[in-house]
Design a protein around this motif. Structure first.
Motif, PDB file in Angstrom:
ATOM      1  N   ALA A 362      15.612  52.523  31.477  1.00 34.52           N
ATOM      2  CA  ALA A 362      15.232  51.623  32.571  1.00 34.52           C
ATOM      3  C   ALA A 362      14.480  52.420  33.625  1.00 34.52           C
ATOM      4  N   VAL A 363      13.367  51.879  34.074  1.00 29.77           N
ATOM      5  CA  VAL A 363      12.545  52.507  35.107  1.00 29.77           C
ATOM      6  C   VAL A 363      12.428  51.528  36.264  1.00 29.77           C
ATOM      7  N   GLY A 364      12.753  51.980  37.485  1.00 24.64           N
ATOM      8  CA  GLY A 364      12.670  51.117  38.661  1.00 24.64           C
ATOM      9  C   GLY A 364      11.824  51.745  39.741  1.00 24.64           C
ATOM     10  N   GLY A 365      11.233  50.886  40.587  1.00 26.16           N
ATOM     11  CA  GLY A 365      10.398  51.438  41.644  1.00 26.16           C
ATOM     12  C   GLY A 365       9.801  50.400  42.557  1.00 26.16           C
ATOM     13  N   TYR A 366       8.561  50.659  42.952  1.00 28.17           N
ATOM     14  CA  TYR A 366       7.869  49.876  43.971  1.00 28.17           C
ATOM     15  C   TYR A 366       7.668  48.428  43.510  1.00 28.17           C
ATOM     16  N   GLY A 367       7.752  47.515  44.485  1.00 30.72           N
ATOM     17  CA  GLY A 367       7.596  46.101  44.184  1.00 30.72           C
ATOM     18  C   GLY A 367       8.868  45.441  43.710  1.00 30.72           C
ATOM     19  N   GLY A 368      10.004  46.181  43.731  1.00 34.87           N
ATOM     20  CA  GLY A 368      11.259  45.636  43.242  1.00 34.87           C
ATOM     21  C   GLY A 368      11.277  45.433  41.739  1.00 34.87           C
ATOM     22  N   LEU A 369      10.400  46.155  41.030  1.00 30.19           N
ATOM     23  CA  LEU A 369      10.262  45.957  39.593  1.00 30.19           C
ATOM     24  C   LEU A 369      11.150  46.909  38.794  1.00 30.19           C
ATOM     25  N   VAL A 370      11.657  46.402  37.687  1.00 31.68           N
ATOM     26  CA  VAL A 370      12.425  47.198  36.724  1.00 31.68           C
ATOM     27  C   VAL A 370      11.838  46.959  35.344  1.00 31.68           C
ATOM     28  N   ASP A 371      11.543  48.039  34.659  1.00 29.85           N
ATOM     29  CA  ASP A 371      11.025  48.001  33.295  1.00 29.85           C
ATOM     30  C   ASP A 371      12.124  48.491  32.351  1.00 29.85           C
ATOM     31  N   VAL A 372      12.469  47.713  31.351  1.00 27.24           N
ATOM     32  CA  VAL A 372      13.463  48.114  30.345  1.00 27.24           C
ATOM     33  C   VAL A 372      12.712  48.389  29.044  1.00 27.24           C
ATOM     34  N   ILE A 373      12.848  49.624  28.533  1.00 25.53           N
ATOM     35  CA  ILE A 373      12.043  50.105  27.413  1.00 25.53           C
ATOM     36  C   ILE A 373      12.974  50.503  26.273  1.00 25.53           C
ATOM     37  N   SER A 374      12.639  50.092  25.065  1.00 30.41           N
ATOM     38  CA  SER A 374      13.480  50.368  23.913  1.00 30.41           C
ATOM     39  C   SER A 374      13.404  51.833  23.517  1.00 30.41           C
ATOM     40  N   GLU A 375      14.317  52.249  22.625  1.00 32.75           N
ATOM     41  CA  GLU A 375      14.316  53.630  22.149  1.00 32.75           C
ATOM     42  C   GLU A 375      13.058  53.967  21.365  1.00 32.75           C
ATOM     43  N   PHE A 376      12.294  52.926  20.957  1.00 34.42           N
ATOM     44  CA  PHE A 376      11.059  53.135  20.202  1.00 34.42           C
ATOM     45  C   PHE A 376       9.820  53.085  21.094  1.00 34.42           C
ATOM     46  N   GLY A 377      10.036  52.859  22.402  1.00 28.83           N
ATOM     47  CA  GLY A 377       8.910  52.868  23.340  1.00 28.83           C
ATOM     48  C   GLY A 377       8.308  51.511  23.628  1.00 28.83           C
ATOM     49  N   SER A 378       8.853  50.432  23.065  1.00 33.85           N
ATOM     50  CA  SER A 378       8.334  49.094  23.352  1.00 33.85           C
ATOM     51  C   SER A 378       9.015  48.522  24.592  1.00 33.85           C
ATOM     52  N   HIS A 379       8.312  47.651  25.308  1.00 31.21           N
ATOM     53  CA  HIS A 379       8.848  47.038  26.520  1.00 31.21           C
ATOM     54  C   HIS A 379       9.718  45.839  26.150  1.00 31.21           C
ATOM     55  N   LEU A 380      11.014  45.955  26.426  1.00 30.85           N
ATOM     56  CA  LEU A 380      11.919  44.844  26.151  1.00 30.85           C
ATOM     57  C   LEU A 380      11.771  43.752  27.199  1.00 30.85           C
ATOM     58  N   CYS A 381      11.665  44.150  28.460  1.00 27.49           N
ATOM     59  CA  CYS A 381      11.453  43.185  29.539  1.00 27.49           C
ATOM     60  C   CYS A 381      11.069  43.912  30.813  1.00 27.49           C
ATOM     61  N   THR A 382      10.378  43.194  31.685  1.00 30.35           N
ATOM     62  CA  THR A 382      10.090  43.654  33.042  1.00 30.35           C
ATOM     63  C   THR A 382      10.495  42.539  33.981  1.00 30.35           C
TER      64      THR A 382
END
Length: 389
Positions: A362-382
């Motif tokens: 999980a990556v969080g930061g500016y804009g109140g956004l959170v990116d959840v990324i799978s173990e294979f590098g694909s974006h599960l959700c933002t």
């Protein structure tokens, strides 16, 4: 996100003028303020909640509004999947593929930004710990926080509430309470450690709620802290550009590391983040100008990598180092400095990267956004965090 008011009035129908009698001025003002607040909200820390499920279930988010909110990963993925079936537009501009997600629970953790959070395992319970700009470390029973009603979140009282000391100045004047920028825990010693804005690190006893130790030696405020439990040490990083290793028994500094000493350009740079691997043999230091990895056995630099953008958070995953910073990229390094992958992230500036045992990031930061990324590098959700509004 809330629907923005349409141009040209609400109810007039065709033609060029529109009927201003149905114009909702108050609704329009609220929508603009809401959009602005969401744009400037920042996620400073994310953490996956402990669970017996091998897959990630719940993500906790600490934000600039002082809130601590928990989100269902499966619900976020489901919401984003539904959104991708639609091609909504606002003022002829495409809407990005993320939603304003409703949290499972939310509490007002701090007055001012909440900067860090950790889970503390005691017996069969977990404490959710947080720290923030108000100089406090607060803790709640995780089961109570998770099961709290959204409407009652503000009334959930902390089980633990620790406050940094003020310093006496001339004529007995007291300084402001120094902020806590990061925390670390050592359950074996019953301790919580904090990196504070007065250039000190503090050790607190969980059982007695009293301060056990003060670590003095840095010349500027502390950004980060981690616990090396096998040696009963802590490691801190500071605005003064140094990383220090401390003995928790005596409170003395046993070694000073200069992450920038091998750089060709000698301008001042701060230490923004520190992390150690699971064997507690390797130390990674993120700075305003790059990344370095050190052997804790020899205190020799294994590799140093310059970057045009500051590193703002990092962690180890086995023999790899994951970093995020002021560019929208998650970078994965090998232990000897080879860049293995770079994945574009939604936050334009990222302050937090967290790892689930399954490999989900999980990556969080500016804009109140959170990116959840799978173990294979694909974006599960933002998704966009809702906070206390």
């Amino acid at each position: 996100m809330p629907e923005m008011a349409r141009r040209g009035g609400g109810g007039g129908g065709g033609g060029g003028g529109g009927d201003a009698r149905n114009w909702d001025e108050e609704g329009y003002r609220k929508s603009i303020l809401r959009e602005r607040e969401l744009h400037y909200r920042t996620v400073f820390r994310t953490a996956f909640a402990p669970s017996l499920n091998p897959n990630p279930e719940t993500l906790i988010v600490a934000s600039s509004d002082g809130s601590l909110a928990s989100y269902s990963i499966s619900a976020c993925i489901s919401s984003v999947t539904q959104l991708m079936h639609f091609n909504r537009k606002i003022d002829e501009k495409p809407v990005p593929d993320f939603l304003l997600v409703e949290p499972l629970s939310v509490i007002q953790g701090h007055k001012g930004p909440a900067y860090d959070l950790k889970f503390y395992h005691v017996g069969e319970e977990y404490l959710l710990l947080s720290c923030g700009d108000d100089g406090r470390i607060r803790g709640w029973k995780w089961t109570e926080e998770l099961n709290s009603d959204l409407s009652m979140g503000n009334d959930l009282k902390p089980l633990l509430d620790l406050v940094n000391p003020q310093h006496e100045g001339p004529w007995g004047a007291l300084s402001p309470i120094p902020e806590n920028n990061a925390i670390a825990v050592n359950e074996q010693e019953g301790s919580i450690y904090s990196a504070a804005g007065d250039a000190c690190a503090y050790c607190w006893d969980v059982e007695t709620r009293k301060r056990k130790m003060v670590f003095r030696g840095h010349s500027d405020y502390l950004h980060c802290i981690t616990a090396r439990k096998s040696s009963n040490q802590i490691i801190t990083g500071s605005e003064d550009g140094t990383t220090r290793i401390w003995d928790c028994r005596s409170g003395s500094c046993t070694r000073i590391i200069y992450p920038e000493k091998n750089r060709k350009l000698k301008e001042h740079s701060w230490v923004s983040s520190v992390a150690i691997d699971s064997s507690e043999s390797w130390l990674a230091c993120g700075t305003g100008s790059g990344l370095s990895v050190w052997s804790l056995l020899s205190c020799e630099c294994i590799f140093s990598s310059d970057s045009c953008a500051p590193v703002q958070d990092l962690l180890f995953q086995d023999n790899q180092v994951l970093t995020v910073g002021s560019e929208p990229v998650l970078t994965r390094f090998g232990i000897y400095g080879v860049v293995l992958s770079q994945i574009k992230c939604a936050p334009q500036s990222a302050f937090s990267v967290s790892l689930h045992p399954s490999g989900v990031v999980a990556v969080g930061g500016y804009g109140g956004l959170v990116d959840v990324i799978s173990e294979f590098g694909s974006h599960l959700c933002t998704f966009c965090c809702q906070g206390m509004d």
